[in-house]
Every structure is written in C-alpha cells, then in structure tokens.
Scaffold this motif. Structure first.
Motif, PDB file in Angstrom:
ATOM      1  N   ASP A   1      -5.832  -2.825  -6.544  1.00 21.75           N
ATOM      2  CA  ASP A   1      -5.334  -3.737  -5.713  1.00 21.75           C
ATOM      3  C   ASP A   1      -5.820  -4.894  -5.914  1.00 21.75           C
ATOM      4  OD1 ASP A   1      -4.238  -4.358  -3.236  1.00 21.75           O
ATOM      5  OD2 ASP A   1      -5.354  -3.578  -1.914  1.00 21.75           O
ATOM      6  N   GLU A   2      -5.104  -5.857  -5.361  1.00 19.94           N
ATOM      7  CA  GLU A   2      -5.313  -7.452  -5.748  1.00 19.94           C
ATOM      8  C   GLU A   2      -6.164  -7.562  -6.949  1.00 19.94           C
ATOM      9  OE1 GLU A   2      -4.711  -9.247  -3.101  1.00 19.94           O
ATOM     10  OE2 GLU A   2      -4.536  -7.789  -1.510  1.00 19.94           O
TER      11      GLU A   2
ATOM     12  N   THR B   1       0.882  -1.175  -0.007  1.00 20.80           N
ATOM     13  CA  THR B   1       0.138  -0.120  -0.143  1.00 20.80           C
ATOM     14  C   THR B   1       0.879   1.340   0.032  1.00 20.80           C
ATOM     15  OG1 THR B   1      -1.358  -1.360   1.338  1.00 20.80           O
ATOM     16  CG2 THR B   1      -2.133   0.903   0.949  1.00 20.80           C
TER      17      THR B   1
ATOM     18  N   HIS C   1      -8.246   1.449   3.066  1.00 26.62           N
ATOM     19  CA  HIS C   1      -7.300   2.149   2.452  1.00 26.62           C
ATOM     20  C   HIS C   1      -7.673   3.573   2.493  1.00 26.62           C
ATOM     21  CE1 HIS C   1      -5.191  -1.299   0.811  1.00 26.62           C
ATOM     22  NE2 HIS C   1      -6.099  -1.518  -0.151  1.00 26.62           N
TER      23      HIS C   1
HETATM   24 MG    MG Z   1      -2.985  -4.909   0.700  1.00 23.52          MG
END
Ligand code: MG
Ligand code: ADP
Length: 686
Positions: A387-388, A293, A323
């Motif tokens: 993300d991911e 992150t 986040h």
């Molecule tokens: Mg993460």
C-alpha cells in the motif's frame, strides 16, 4: 573505450590531491569527467569598448596595459594590485585584491581581455578582480559562453574547465556514437563529439541548444532501452497461475457494489494472475478515497481461494491496524484466517504469528516493514500487496518477493502520477487507474484565507467540535531535518498556544515526526477513537489514516506544500458522510503560490492537480525527495523534457524491435550504456 576509463589523476594538472576532490564530485574517470556537465553557463560573449561601459554592467573589455602594475600592502592579509588599461576610446582602472602574483602577468604594452562588473566613478570605469586572459590566446574564460561547474573544496572553476578541456582532447575520436544514424537524422540530433564539446564549451547559444537536445534525448533513450531490456528479462520468469476464482461469495459479503473503475481493476488483476505467463506486476493508482483497499481484498481472496497465501504491507503501524480491522470484518465471514505482524508486537506474539505464517495457517497477513525481516517465512506466498508504494523502496518490495516463489505483486498508490511519468517510473509495472470515486462522495469545500481570517477560522473549528466532529491542523514539517530545530519548536509552541489559550476547554494533541513510533501510534489511535478533538500534526498524517468523524482540515503555511501533498492532506477528511472542509492559510509564498492554491481550491481532481504540480515543481519535489524511484538523470528532466521522453521511447522501442538483445555490433556502445545504467541504479530500477 579504454581511454574513457582512464582515471582523472593522470590528467596533466590534476594529480592525486585534486583527484580526491574530483572524487567528491563523483568524478573518477575521464568518462565521469566529460559527463559532469556544467550546472549553468555564464554568457561572457559581449565585448565592449571602454567608452561604451555602463556602470553596473558585467562584460568583457579588450584593452592594453598602460602602466606597470603597482602592488600595495595595505595591512596584513590585504594587498592590492592596481594598473591602468586603455583602448582607443578611454582608460579603465583595474584592481586585484590579494592576488599579489598577478602583477607579473600584466605586461605593459600587451593586450588582455578583462571580464568583470563595471564600477568606479563616472568617466573612470573600474573593474575589481576581473577574469583576465591574454588577447592572443584562443578564448577560454572570456569572450564566450563559459561553463559553471558544481564545485567542491580544492577545485576552482578554472581547474575543472581545464581538466574537462584536456579530457575532451584526450578522448579524441573515442566518443562512442550510441545513437544510430537513422535516429539522429529522424530527430535532427547533433553528433556525439559535437554534443560533448558544446555542452562544456558552447560555440554559441544555438550550439549549446543542439548539444543539450542531443544529450537529453540520448539519456532518455538509454533509460528507455534499459527499462525495456529489464522488462523483457523479467518476462521470461513464469508466474504460478491461479485457477479461475469464483468471486461470487466475495461480492456477496461486500456492503456495497464496486464502482466501474474498481471492477475494471479487479478484472485486470484476475486476468494477470490467471494467465500466469509471468507474475503479475501491477500498480493500482487511484485518488484518495477511490477504494483501493477492496480491490486489494478481492485479489487476496482470489489467491487464497487458490490455496496460497497473501501478504499486505502497509507503510505505518496505524495503517496496518486499520487495514487489519477492516479486512477482518470483510474476509473473516468468508472463512479466511487473517493475522497482523508489526514491530509493536511482543517477541512472543511475533513468534506465534510467524509460526502460523510458516505452517500456512494464516492465509492473509497484514503488516509493516516487519514482514520483510529475515525470520518471516511463508508456506506458499502467492501475492504481495504494497500500500502507498512510494513509501517502500523497490528493494523492500523485492525482499518480500524473495520470500515466495515468484509471487504476484500488486502495489497501490494514492499519488496520482501523470501517465507519461508512470510509464517511466513504473516501467516494469502494468497500471490500472481507478478514476472514479464511490457514489455519494461530496466534494470538499476548500478555502484560501489570510491571517485576517484567523479568529473566524478558530470559531469555525470550535463550531465543528461542538457538533461532535474532529479537526486536523497541519503545519509544514520543517522539524524533520536536524538543521532547523526552530521549526519543531514553533510547531510545539503553536500546539501549546492552541491548547492553553485558544481552545483550553477542548482536547488538543500534537504529533510530529520526531516522536517515537509508539507515542505517535498512541496519539493517532486516540484521535481515531474520538478521544482527541483537534490534532495538530506535521505531515506524518499524510498517509492513509481513516478518521471518518474528522471533517475539517486546516493547513498552516499552505504555500510550503506541493499541491499533490495538499491534495493528500485534504483527502484525510470527507470520509464519513459529513460535509467537509479544507482551509488553507496562505502563508507568505507570494503571488505565484497564491495563484496555484486558488486553482487548487477549485478542483478535487487529483490527476489535474498532479499534472500541475509536476509542471511547476518537477518530480523530485513531487514525490518527496529520494522517494521518487526515478533514476538520477544527468541532464534530462522528467518535468520539462516530456516531449523528448516520448520521442526517445518511440525510438528505443523501434530499435529494440529489430535487436532485442542489443547484440548487433553497431549497438555495442548502447549495450554498454544500458549495462552501466543498470549498475548505477541497482536498487532503484531493478
Ligand atoms: Mg488506502
Ligand atoms: P483509498 O483508495 O484511499 O485507499 P479506501 O480503500 O480506504 O480508499 O476506501 C475509502 C472508503 O470508501 C472506505 O471506507 C471504503 O469502505 C469505501 N468504499 C470503497 N469502495 C466503495 C464503493 N464501491 N462504494 C461505496 N463505498 C466504497
């Protein structure tokens, strides 16, 4: 070319009806037909004499019909045809059920080959419903290796095989050879015609292997060429370069120093974006907890300081909120304006957030799929962070890209993918690996236990809660498919039992995939806030939630999970400096599963685990079905044919170096295949 495009309904014996059935198998043209390789083979090469037959074995017998076939109607819906066949060593009974027409094909005095399982009594062997063909025709279904095709209603193995045989004959010499001769020689690959004939109707085991090798190589070769081709096309689009950023203020507010691996990743990202020859397209791959992150935050900071906007896309609302809160803490003191955009906002909130985005007031927006919606516009989107990433389709990534003028793209994945595979999967991406965890991380002690330990584990859970920690209990996510309603029932019942009988005094909650997002978010939120002691969950918690106070992960029926999945689950604990544990109930998966899980207990290295998982289960399972982003391969396997993949990649690179656009006449068939692969995988690859 033309003949291969002929529709199968024009083949003798196919016609409209069967053509429809073929269509269900994805077969429309002759090309589809000859490319529909068998899914298995039946080795019928062994021919025995009657006296050699062993009870229970399956083989061919070549024999003469000795008695006229006798048809007996036993009752409605059951008739039996019997006859006796002989060779010079003995006699055998042949019985057919419900094939009354077959009698006229059994002519006394004629020789036939029968293939079937040997039954009957000692001394008088018998075959029931054998496969049969006349001895004087070329072997098609007996005495050889026979293909086994994928089936569908309205077609039989014989029909498919016959159609393929005709298809091959019709194509004649039209099989385009797309592997240049020097490559065939270098890698000792069979010719195309030989390969197609022997993949369907192998002369023998060796020919089959030669055919397979060639076709696997060819498929990887075309894939490699396709990817390289795409990359060279993308390379032509220039990205907007950003000015060299002053990162000092960012580093100053960071509460910790970056690890070497994080710093390297940041440097690579800044390098991509400041060069600007083409837009950045980079994958950050780092194990759970490796600190992806902040790397993303650094990238966003650089772009924003250059006067542009950044969008951070998370797979779930919970993650977006997480986040948002951690990035706000970090970046707001630097004067950056952040905003969140998720499906959970009210219409009014959404409108306002969208307005701030459009004017450019918001510099960093964090959100879910809601970011992709048509009504979202940016003033000047310079960077997309996903993300991911394996939870996002490539198409969704592209949809977001279209909202800016060739924005830079950064994707982050916690699924450690072996390098060989990353190369294919993310062929269009550069890869940075964060292969180092922040200092002070403890390894998570992992234990494999059986049912006999259950009471003790329950005590252990209670002990953790008593000292103030929280616990995950994960059950296999059987409930997400409609077909197994019982799975959900059992998870629900199990959660009920835990909350009413085992831990009546503790706060137990359940989340599963069938809950509405709002309910799921509420429960997850309550757990994150410390208002739930024990969270029973299916794998919905797999992705990224950060609950530093949770220090124990218990997995039921752990044998049902892939190792990489277990690793993701284990990564949910050990985030808050408390000594953390992972307990696997071994379930009934047997010795092999136990062996795998034992190995898992001994290592915390996600890459090692991923390699092992890939080796055992192949990439489909590895990434979760349909999420792999890998094109569907016809014959090659990413799991088992890695060596071939490497060779094919090398060969493709060489060929493209001499003919980058595949314009040479002799590369025309290859160019067509590349075009076809691009077409077929629209949305997966491009
Ligand atoms: Mg993460
Ligand atoms: P992931 O790679 O799984 O997304 P995160 O980015 O969520 O990992 O980071 C996990 C935790 O580690 C966070 O609490 C983060 O603040 C912390 N962290 C990240 N980098 C470092 C570092 N260099 N030193 C110490 N802690 C770090």
């Amino acid at each position: 070319m033309e003949k291969l495009d002929t529709e199968v309904r024009f083949i003798k014996g196919v016609g409209e009806q069967r053509a429809k059935a073929f269509e269900k198998l994805g077969v429309r043209t002759l090309r589809d037909l000859v490319m529909a390789f068998p899914r298995a083979y039946d080795d019928r090469q062994t021919v025995k004499r009657i006296e050699e037959l062993q009870f229970g074995e399956t083989c061919c017998v070549s024999a003469t019909v000795a008695t006229p076939a006798k048809l007996a109607r036993i009752r409605r819906g059951l008739d039996i045809t019997k006859c006796v066949v002989v060779d010079e060593t003995g006699r055998m009974n042949i019985t057919f059920f419900n094939q009354s027409y077959i009698g006229k094909n059994l002519i006394p005095g004629q020789n036939y080959v029968f293939y079937g399982r040997v039954g009957g009594r000692i001394g008088t062997p018998e075959m029931q419903n054998p496969v049969m063909e006349a001895e004087d025709v070329p072997p098609a279904f007996t005495r050889r290796i026979v293909p086994v095709y994928r089936m569908t209603a309205g077609l039989s193995q014989r029909m498919i095989a016959n159609a393929v045989r005709q298809g091959l004959a019709l194509c004649g010499d039209e099989f385009p050879e797309q592997l240049p001769q020097y490559i065939r020689e270098q890698y000792r690959l069979a010719q195309t015609r030989f390969a197609y004939e022997n993949i369907h109707f192998p002369r023998d085991a060796e020919s089959l292997e030669l055919a397979r090798r060639r076709l696997i190589f060819e498929e990887f070769f075309v894939l490699s060429c396709t990817l390289a081709f795409m990359r060279s096309r993308q390379g032509k689009k220039a990205g907007k370069r950003i000015g060299a950023p002053d990162m000092a203020p960012f580093y100053k507010v960071l509460p910790f120093a970056l690890t070497g691996a994080q710093r390297r990743a940041v440097d690579e990202i800044l390098g991509d974006m400041t060069r600007g020859e083409r837009p950045m397209s980079r994958l950050i791959q780092g194990d759970v907890g490796s600190g992806k992150t902040v790397v993303a935050a650094a990238a966003a900071y650089a772009v924003i300081k250059d006067g542009r906007q950044a969008a951070f896309m998370a797979p779930t609302e919970i993650l977006a909120e997480q986040h948002f809160s951690s990035l706000t803490k970090l970046l707001e003191p630097l004067g950056i304006k952040l905003d969140i955009l998720t499906g959970g906002l009210t219409a009014k909130q959404k409108r306002e957030a969208q307005a701030r985005l459009k004017t450019g007031e918001t510099q960093l927006v964090i959100g879910t799929h809601a970011l992709i919606s048509d009504s979202v516009e940016f003033d000047d989107l310079g960077l997309i962070i996903a993300d991911e990433q394996h939870r996002f389709g490539v198409q969704q990534r592209a949809a977001l890209s279209d909202k800016g003028d060739t924005p830079h793209v950064l994707v982050m994945s916690a699924t450690p993918i072996p390098r060989t595979l990353a190369l294919i999967l993310y062929g269009d991406l550069d890869v940075s690996v964060i292969d180092e965890l922040p200092p002070g991380r403890q390894t998570i002690d992992t234990f494999l236990v059986g049912e006999s330990m259950r009471e003790r584990i329950y005590k252990f859970i209670r002990k953790q809660v008593e000292v103030g920690r929280q616990v995950f209990i994960v059950c296999p996510a059987v409930e997400e498919t409609e077909e197994t309603p019982d799975g959900l029932k059992s998870v629900k019942e199990y959660a009920k039992e835990l909350s009413e009988k085992v831990f009546p005094d503790l706060r137990v909650a359940l989340v599963h995939g069938k809950l509405r997002p709002k309910e799921k978010n509420e429960t997850m939120g309550a757990f994150a806030a410390g208002n739930i002691d024990i969270l029973v969950a299916t794998t919905v918690i797999e992705v990224g939630v950060d609950v530093p106070n949770a220090n124990l992960m218990v997995v039921e029926n752990a044998d049902r999970f892939g190792l990489s999945q277990l690793h993701q689950l284990r990564g949910r604990v050990g985030r808050g400096g408390y000594k953390s544990y992972c307990v696997l109930f071994e379930g009934g998966g047997g010795d092999a599963a136990r062996e795998r899980m034992r190995a898992f207990c001994k290592t915390n290295d996600g890459f090692k685990i991923a390699e092992e998982d890939l080796r055992i289960r192949g990439p489909g399972d590895f990434f979760g079905s349909r999420q792999s982003g890998l094109p569907d391969m016809n014959i090659a396997s990413f799991a088992t044919d890695m060596d071939m993949l490497k060779n094919a990649q090398t060969a493709a690179k060489e060929l493209l170096a001499s003919d980058p656009e595949l314009r040479c006449e002799e590369n025309a068939p290859l160019r067509e295949s590349v075009t076809r692969m691009l077409e077929k995988n629209r949305g997966t690859l491009n």
